[in-house]
Design an enzyme around this catalytic site. Structure first.
Site, short mmCIF file in Angstrom:
data_model
loop_
_atom_site.label_atom_id
_atom_site.label_comp_id
_atom_site.label_asym_id
_atom_site.label_seq_id
_atom_site.Cartn_x
_atom_site.Cartn_y
_atom_site.Cartn_z
N ARG A 34 7.50 9.35 4.70
CA ARG A 34 6.92 9.52 6.04
C ARG A 34 6.89 8.26 6.90
NH1 ARG A 34 4.91 12.98 2.53
NH2 ARG A 34 4.65 15.14 3.18
N GLN A 103 2.43 9.85 -7.83
CA GLN A 103 3.10 10.97 -7.16
C GLN A 103 4.62 10.80 -7.23
OE1 GLN A 103 0.48 10.07 -3.58
NE2 GLN A 103 0.68 12.28 -3.34
N HIS A 121 4.01 14.84 -9.96
CA HIS A 121 5.13 15.60 -9.42
C HIS A 121 6.35 15.61 -10.34
CE1 HIS A 121 3.21 14.76 -5.24
NE2 HIS A 121 2.69 15.83 -5.81
#
Length: 242
Positions: A34, A103, A121
């Site tokens: 992001r 993550q 994840h």
């Protein structure tokens, strides 16, 4: 920020838990998602957005396109652990770091020497045939060269052990992360925007007063931390430990 004060807190802690995201691997050459140069921005305008290509439905319907994107954008076999990864491994050796919650799917923490790693994840290094469940390492299926890797035992499609969009996290891993954070006397959070749930909600299980948040930009949980540093993960961690 008084780094000497934070170093003293680290030395005074015996149940440190680390919670990290994609920003911990950017200094190893792996893009995050992001930020300005992240995957979601650099692939903007493509026919299928990353969230769609990394979904369970897309994998089942267009496995060849999924693997083309996955090979190109999600696998970085040449990446090496950075100073932050190595600092965390050193903390574990000292007996101060009790768990590392990540993550990330790149396996760099294990490559650095960390052992108690909870991968929320999954990992690119674990893969399995969807039919016979035969397991494959990354190095076993990546060189096969086929657009869609097939099991050498039964011919079934090999799927990476990573959590795709539309899939749930592993309950056992998530609950282990909950317990570790709840039992910690210091929580270090780094390289995450804390905007992806349910993972981001894990930090609410921490009830202590030694939460350190390290990120290049502000997060929704900055006010929740006792110490917020807008800095490099690798730099800060190496300074805290060495």
């Amino acid at each position: 920020m008084d780094m000497e004060h934070l170093k003293r807190l680290v030395k005074a802690s015996s149940r440190i838990v680390f919670f990290g995201g994609a920003g911990t691997s950017t200094e190893s050459g792996i893009p995050d998602f992001r930020s300005h140069n992240g995957l979601f921005r650099t692939t903007a305008g493509t026919e299928h957005p990353p969230e769609e290509m990394l979904s369970r439905d897309f994998f089942r319907t267009y496995p060849d396109e999924f693997y083309r994107f996955y090979r190109d954008k999600m696998i970085h076999p040449q990446a090496k652990p950075n100073a932050g990864h190595l600092a965390l491994a050193a903390l574990e050796v000292e007996g101060r770091l009790t768990a590392l919650v990540t993550q990330n799917i790149d396996g760099l923490h294990q490559l650095a020497g960390s052992r108690n790693v909870l991968e929320l994840h999954g990992s690119v290094h674990r893969n399995a045939c969807m039919d016979c469940r035969a397991s494959y390492s990354l190095g076993e299926w990546l060189p096969l060269g086929d657009p869609v890797p097939r099991c050498t035992v039964c011919g079934g499609v090999i799927k990476p052990d990573v959590v795709l969009y539309q899939e749930s996290l592993d309950d056992r891993v998530f609950q282990a992360a909950e317990r570790a954070i709840a039992d910690s006397d210091m929580l270090i959070v780094a390289g995450t925007s804390l905007s992806v749930y349910p993972a981001a909600g894990l930090i609410r299980y921490y009830k202590g007063d030694r939460m350190v948040l390290i990120n290049k930009s502000p997060t929704p949980y900055d006010g929740y931390a006792q110490y917020a540093l807008y800095d490099s993960f690798a730099d800060v961690m190496s300074r805290l430990v060495n």
